[in-house]
Design a protein around this motif. Structure first.
Motif, mmCIF file in Angstrom:
data_model
loop_
_atom_site.group_PDB
_atom_site.id
_atom_site.type_symbol
_atom_site.label_atom_id
_atom_site.label_comp_id
_atom_site.label_asym_id
_atom_site.label_seq_id
_atom_site.Cartn_x
_atom_site.Cartn_y
_atom_site.Cartn_z
ATOM 1 N N HIS A 1 3.201 -3.336 7.226
ATOM 2 C CA HIS A 1 2.684 -4.691 7.468
ATOM 3 C C HIS A 1 3.756 -5.764 7.265
ATOM 4 O O HIS A 1 3.441 -6.925 7.057
ATOM 5 C CB HIS A 1 1.507 -4.994 6.538
ATOM 6 C CG HIS A 1 0.484 -3.903 6.465
ATOM 7 N ND1 HIS A 1 0.527 -2.906 5.515
ATOM 8 C CD2 HIS A 1 -0.591 -3.631 7.234
ATOM 9 C CE1 HIS A 1 -0.481 -2.069 5.679
ATOM 10 N NE2 HIS A 1 -1.187 -2.475 6.721
ATOM 11 N N ALA A 2 4.997 -5.306 7.259
ATOM 12 C CA ALA A 2 6.158 -6.213 7.252
ATOM 13 C C ALA A 2 6.333 -7.040 5.983
ATOM 14 O O ALA A 2 6.916 -8.118 6.026
ATOM 15 C CB ALA A 2 6.139 -7.124 8.491
ATOM 16 N N TRP A 3 5.840 -6.580 4.856
ATOM 17 C CA TRP A 3 6.263 -7.245 3.616
ATOM 18 C C TRP A 3 7.777 -7.078 3.557
ATOM 19 O O TRP A 3 8.314 -5.996 3.859
ATOM 20 C CB TRP A 3 5.609 -6.618 2.393
ATOM 21 C CG TRP A 3 4.156 -6.989 2.207
ATOM 22 C CD1 TRP A 3 3.254 -7.330 3.157
ATOM 23 C CD2 TRP A 3 3.453 -7.038 0.949
ATOM 24 N NE1 TRP A 3 2.032 -7.579 2.602
ATOM 25 C CE2 TRP A 3 2.118 -7.410 1.238
ATOM 26 C CE3 TRP A 3 3.797 -6.797 -0.386
ATOM 27 C CZ2 TRP A 3 1.148 -7.558 0.240
ATOM 28 C CZ3 TRP A 3 2.840 -6.937 -1.378
ATOM 29 C CH2 TRP A 3 1.523 -7.332 -1.061
ATOM 30 N N ARG B 1 0.815 -1.222 0.000
ATOM 31 C CA ARG B 1 0.000 0.000 0.000
ATOM 32 C C ARG B 1 0.844 1.266 0.000
ATOM 33 O O ARG B 1 0.476 2.282 0.565
ATOM 34 C CB ARG B 1 -0.987 -0.028 1.173
ATOM 35 C CG ARG B 1 -2.241 -0.870 0.813
ATOM 36 C CD ARG B 1 -3.085 -1.219 2.000
ATOM 37 N NE ARG B 1 -3.444 -0.085 2.821
ATOM 38 C CZ ARG B 1 -3.878 -0.198 4.084
ATOM 39 N NH1 ARG B 1 -4.011 -1.408 4.644
ATOM 40 N NH2 ARG B 1 -4.191 0.873 4.776
ATOM 41 N N SER B 2 2.003 1.134 -0.646
ATOM 42 C CA SER B 2 2.836 2.306 -0.962
ATOM 43 C C SER B 2 3.480 2.993 0.233
ATOM 44 O O SER B 2 3.784 4.198 0.162
ATOM 45 C CB SER B 2 2.029 3.355 -1.753
ATOM 46 O OG SER B 2 1.426 2.775 -2.860
#
Ligand code: FES
Ligand code: FE2
Length: 384
Positions: A119-121, A100-101
């Motif tokens: 979110h830890a990608w 989400r940028s």
């Protein structure tokens, strides 16, 4: 009447004024229209037609020493990160998460992996997505097929350059003339001793123009720079489409204006020679045989500029320094003082650009680089 063909509606009268200024002969040269320094619309045009279509300097390559070392920057509104890879090459990738940028890496540092703070990608240092938590129910989601976009990157004379424009000629091709002119200064060998990031409240062009002329040394830097490198020695040479340049000469016997004794191949006045170049649009380098003082800029708004700046020293000069910690501190304090002299003036000038009675002023022959810069801006901003 100029016909606007680009999707960004840059004010036609500003472009017409720019074209008028750029077309004057040097002895009739005037400054840019004040609104060029304060218009958000003009800045949008600059982002689209200059910063997204140019090679921009991210920093010194020697700052990235081990795999994972990185420098973040912005090119035309695109956050990027230049990262040393395991094989020692420097790769630049988009610094924007594919989820989400969110912005991934901050400032500068070393990363084993790139973990998004949201979110830890998680990505490897080449930009390959390695994993994304809690995504098992997303149909056909295959992390291994996702990669942060790679940004075209080249090294030139010890600098890292990146661009969003894959059609541009190589940096070395654009700057061949400059490389020849500065060959005696041995730029690739320089060792960075410090680098800083700041935000100044001025338009990016004001700072670029300030750095590309030495006309102001005798007044604004009367006790800092002028005693070593007097304004009156300035010689502006004809630049090329990708840069402008002037030289000046340090006074005899000054510590910072004397070439190292080991450089016996440099003779006469060349031993006290300095250069000051603007590699268009926003990489500014000024130096002599023993150091380079550099800035690389990107606009944050029409009245705010991100300033990355630093000093790199010649290795033979550095080898003679006995107390490096003190020397680095003193050097940093000196250049910091010079920058504060410029910053204070430029920030006050920015507010004056908005004043109703402010009009373009005349330029000195010592400001030839500004006149060449105007021609560059006109070529870049006004569609043929
Ligand atoms: S925005 Fe990066 S993990 Fe969600
Ligand atoms: Fe200055």
């Amino acid at each position: 009447m100029h016909q606007e063909t680009n999707s960004v509606p840059v004010m036609p009268n500003l472009l017409a004024n720019l074209a008028g200024a750029a077309a004057r002969p040097l002895d009739q040269a005037v400054t840019l229209p004040p609104k060029a320094y304060s218009s958000d619309e003009f800045l949008q045009g600059e982002q689209e037609r200059i910063f997204r279509k140019s090679w921009l300097c991210v920093g010194r390559a020697d700052e990235l020493k081990v795999p994972g070392d990185y420098l973040t920057f912005d090119i035309g509104g695109q956050p990027i990160a230049s990262i040393m890879q395991r094989d020692g090459r420097i790769k630049t990738i988009s610094n924007v998460c594919l989820h989400r940028s969110a912005k991934l890496l901050k400032d500068t540092g070393n990363c084993g992996r790139i973990v998004c703070p949201y979110h830890a990608w998680t990505y490897d240092c080449a930009g390959q997505l390695l994993g994304a938590p809690h995504m098992e129910q997303a149909r056909d989601f295959r992390p291994r097929e996702l990669h942060l976009p790679e940004i075209r990157t080249e090294l030139w004379e010890g600098w890292i350059y990146a661009t969003l424009d894959n059609s541009l000629p190589a940096v070395a091709e654009q700057l061949r003339g400059l490389k020849n002119r500065l060959a005696m200064f041995d730029m690739p060998q320089l060792v960075q001793i410090f680098r800083k990031d700041e935000v100044w409240h001025t338009n990016w062009k004001s700072l670029a123009e300030n750095f590309m002329e030495s006309y102001h040394l005798f007044q604004l830097h009367a006790t800092t720079v002028e005693p070593e490198m007097p304004t009156k020695t300035t010689v502006c040479v004809e630049g090329e489409p990708a840069y402008c340049l002037h030289h000046f000469w340090g006074i005899e016997g000054s510590v910072i204006s004397t070439v190292h004794p080991s450089k016996t191949h440099i003779h006469g006045e060349d031993r006290r020679k300095y250069y000051d170049a603007c590699i268009f649009p926003s990489h500014l380098v000024a130096g002599g045989h023993n150091f380079v003082f550099w800035l690389s800029l990107y606009p944050k708004s029409s009245c705010q500029v991100h300033v990355r700046w630093g000093v790199a020293m010649a290795p033979e000069h550095l080898a003679d320094v006995e107390n490096r910690e003190n020397y680095f501190k003193e050097t940093e304090a000196y250049f910091d003082l010079v920058n504060r002299e410029d910053q204070t003036l430029l920030e006050a000038m920015q507010t004056a650009h908005h004043a109703p009675l402010t009009k373009p002023g005349r330029l000195s022959h010592f400001e030839r680089p500004l006149w060449e810069f105007q021609k560059y801006l006109a070529r870049s901003l006004i569609p043929a």
